[in-house]
Design an enzyme around this catalytic site. Structure first.
Site, PDB file in Angstrom:
ATOM      1  N   HIS A 173      54.940  41.985  42.989  1.00 38.90           N
ATOM      2  CA  HIS A 173      54.074  43.119  43.343  1.00 38.90           C
ATOM      3  C   HIS A 173      53.598  42.931  44.782  1.00 38.90           C
ATOM      4  CE1 HIS A 173      49.983  45.317  42.394  1.00 38.90           C
ATOM      5  NE2 HIS A 173      50.737  45.992  43.244  1.00 38.90           N
ATOM      6  N   ASP A 189      48.261  47.558  35.705  1.00 39.74           N
ATOM      7  CA  ASP A 189      47.829  46.289  36.289  1.00 39.74           C
ATOM      8  C   ASP A 189      46.351  46.331  36.665  1.00 39.74           C
ATOM      9  OD1 ASP A 189      47.702  43.873  37.646  1.00 39.74           O
ATOM     10  OD2 ASP A 189      49.021  44.479  39.292  1.00 39.74           O
ATOM     11  N   MET A 247      47.906  51.203  39.092  1.00 35.83           N
ATOM     12  CA  MET A 247      46.820  50.222  39.268  1.00 35.83           C
ATOM     13  C   MET A 247      45.566  50.715  38.545  1.00 35.83           C
ATOM     14  SD  MET A 247      47.995  47.673  40.997  1.00 35.83           S
ATOM     15  CE  MET A 247      46.421  46.816  41.123  1.00 35.83           C
ATOM     16  N   ASP A 304      51.827  38.347  42.624  1.00 37.41           N
ATOM     17  CA  ASP A 304      51.004  39.238  43.445  1.00 37.41           C
ATOM     18  C   ASP A 304      50.949  38.794  44.903  1.00 37.41           C
ATOM     19  OD1 ASP A 304      49.853  41.316  41.764  1.00 37.41           O
ATOM     20  OD2 ASP A 304      48.876  39.676  40.671  1.00 37.41           O
ATOM     21  N   HIS A 333      54.362  37.884  36.907  1.00 38.50           N
ATOM     22  CA  HIS A 333      53.944  38.899  37.881  1.00 38.50           C
ATOM     23  C   HIS A 333      53.415  38.160  39.111  1.00 38.50           C
ATOM     24  CE1 HIS A 333      52.364  42.960  38.900  1.00 38.50           C
ATOM     25  NE2 HIS A 333      51.315  42.320  39.390  1.00 38.50           N
ATOM     26  N   SER A 386      43.666  37.223  34.255  1.00 43.39           N
ATOM     27  CA  SER A 386      42.563  36.414  33.715  1.00 43.39           C
ATOM     28  C   SER A 386      42.529  36.373  32.191  1.00 43.39           C
ATOM     29  CB  SER A 386      41.207  36.866  34.259  1.00 43.39           C
ATOM     30  OG  SER A 386      41.274  38.103  34.855  1.00 43.39           O
ATOM     31  N   MET A 409      49.723  39.371  48.690  1.00 42.52           N
ATOM     32  CA  MET A 409      48.685  40.076  49.464  1.00 42.52           C
ATOM     33  C   MET A 409      48.693  39.596  50.895  1.00 42.52           C
ATOM     34  SD  MET A 409      45.587  39.815  46.760  1.00 42.52           S
ATOM     35  CE  MET A 409      45.824  40.205  45.026  1.00 42.52           C
ATOM     36  N   MET A 464      51.530  43.847  47.701  1.00 39.09           N
ATOM     37  CA  MET A 464      50.367  44.586  48.202  1.00 39.09           C
ATOM     38  C   MET A 464      50.287  44.295  49.696  1.00 39.09           C
ATOM     39  SD  MET A 464      47.915  43.748  44.980  1.00 39.09           S
ATOM     40  CE  MET A 464      48.936  42.364  44.522  1.00 39.09           C
ATOM     41  N   SER A 486      50.228  37.682  35.295  1.00 35.41           N
ATOM     42  CA  SER A 486      49.856  37.641  36.720  1.00 35.41           C
ATOM     43  C   SER A 486      49.421  36.235  37.114  1.00 35.41           C
ATOM     44  CB  SER A 486      48.728  38.626  37.021  1.00 35.41           C
ATOM     45  OG  SER A 486      48.256  38.377  38.333  1.00 35.41           O
TER      46      SER A 486
HETATM   47  C1  DX5 Z   1      45.203  42.866  41.551  1.00 36.72           C
HETATM   48  C2  DX5 Z   1      46.529  42.301  41.104  1.00 36.72           C
HETATM   49  C3  DX5 Z   1      46.604  42.054  39.641  1.00 36.72           C
HETATM   50  C4  DX5 Z   1      45.618  41.038  39.140  1.00 36.72           C
HETATM   51  C5  DX5 Z   1      45.359  41.311  37.697  1.00 36.72           C
HETATM   52  O1  DX5 Z   1      45.268  43.192  42.886  1.00 36.72           O
HETATM   53  O2  DX5 Z   1      47.582  43.190  41.431  1.00 36.72           O
HETATM   54  O3  DX5 Z   1      47.921  41.722  39.220  1.00 36.72           O
HETATM   55  O4  DX5 Z   1      46.031  39.721  39.307  1.00 36.72           O
HETATM   56  O5  DX5 Z   1      44.409  40.416  37.275  1.00 36.72           O
HETATM   57  P1  DX5 Z   1      43.495  40.670  36.008  1.00 36.72           P
HETATM   58  O6  DX5 Z   1      44.421  40.793  34.812  1.00 36.72           O
HETATM   59  O7  DX5 Z   1      42.649  39.477  35.975  1.00 36.72           O
HETATM   60  O8  DX5 Z   1      42.750  41.950  36.232  1.00 36.72           O
HETATM   61 ZN    ZN Z   2      49.596  42.921  40.473  1.00 33.39          ZN
END
Ligand code: DX5
Ligand code: ZN
Length: 216
Positions: free
Chosen positions: A66, A175, A137, A34, A32, A198, A36, A68, A7
């Site tokens: 992904h 995830d 999730m 993300d 990945h 992370s 938003m 969101m 991610s």
């Molecule tokens: C959260 C994201 C994840 C996130 C995961 O909304 O969809 O992909 O980046 O991060 P970690 O592995 O740090 O929980």
């Molecule tokens: Zn994600």
């Protein structure tokens, strides 16, 4: 072997390509991405132009996008054009899931459907045969670095069984809060694709972190 999707939300955005190259070399199977929109989730990340640049810098990587966002139907095309290989959207978005799945496939991408922690796993069953991936999730979407919610394990086990009963084999991806402890728990429950942000980007050794997850 378990697959690992890195991610990039946890990457250093000033050195995005470099950081991605580093985790791919360490063993991540895909990136990945993300997205938003500040509406579906209370945070804003990055959009298709960033994917386009990253794809130009790392054209051989596999891009696991992904979304969101509230309106996946409106934006799926931009991400496909920018280099997405797989596009996952949320069942809780405002568009008709069946329509979004068809649109993603028509764009030449693989299609994934994701559920938030409050949505029961049974809600994806009617779409299962049309999906390349189901994303469970294990945190509320919106932020990296949150704590893993164990209820995701029951959902993964339920979906693994539902797929077996139907002779289907979409990827089961998880995830949020995935690390060396929770990753193996997810794999035992039925996941075959782990997302890590992370834990992977922040690890003193990305090689060791990737190994711990992929051998899960
Ligand atoms: C959260 C994201 C994840 C996130 C995961 O909304 O969809 O992909 O980046 O991060 P970690 O592995 O740090 O929980
Ligand atoms: Zn994600």
């Amino acid at each position: 072997m378990t697959q690992l999707s890195a991610s990039i939300l946890a990457a250093d955005f000033a050195r995005l390509a470099e950081d991605c190259r580093r985790v791919l070399a360490a063993g991540a199977d895909m990136l990945h991405f993300d997205v938003m929109d500040g509406h579906f989730v209370p945070n804003i990340s990055f959009g298709a132009p960033v994917l386009k640049s990253l794809h130009a810098a790392l054209p051989d990587a596999f891009y696991d996008v992904h979304l969101m966002i509230s309106h996946p139907l409106q934006y799926a095309g931009d991400f496909a054009k920018a280099g997405a290989d797989l596009i996952t959207f949320h069942l809780e978005s405002e568009d008709d899931p069946g329509e979004v799945i068809d649109a993603i496939h028509a764009l030449g991408c693989k299609a994934g459907l994701s559920i938030k922690p409050g949505t029961p796993a049974g809600a994806v069953l009617s779409y299962l045969s049309r999906l390349d991936l189901v994303l469970v999730m294990s945190v509320e979407p919106g932020f990296g670095g949150q704590k893993f919610m164990p209820m995701a394990l029951d959902k993964l086990a339920f979906l693994r069984e539902a797929c077996a009963e139907r002779g289907l084999a979409p990827y089961l991806e998880v995830d949020g809060g995935v690390d060396a402890v929770t990753g193996p728990q997810c794999v035992s429950a039925g996941a075959d694709l782990l997302v890590a942000g992370s834990f992977l980007f922040g690890a003193p050794s990305a090689d060791e972190a990737a190994r711990a997850l992929k051998q899960a």
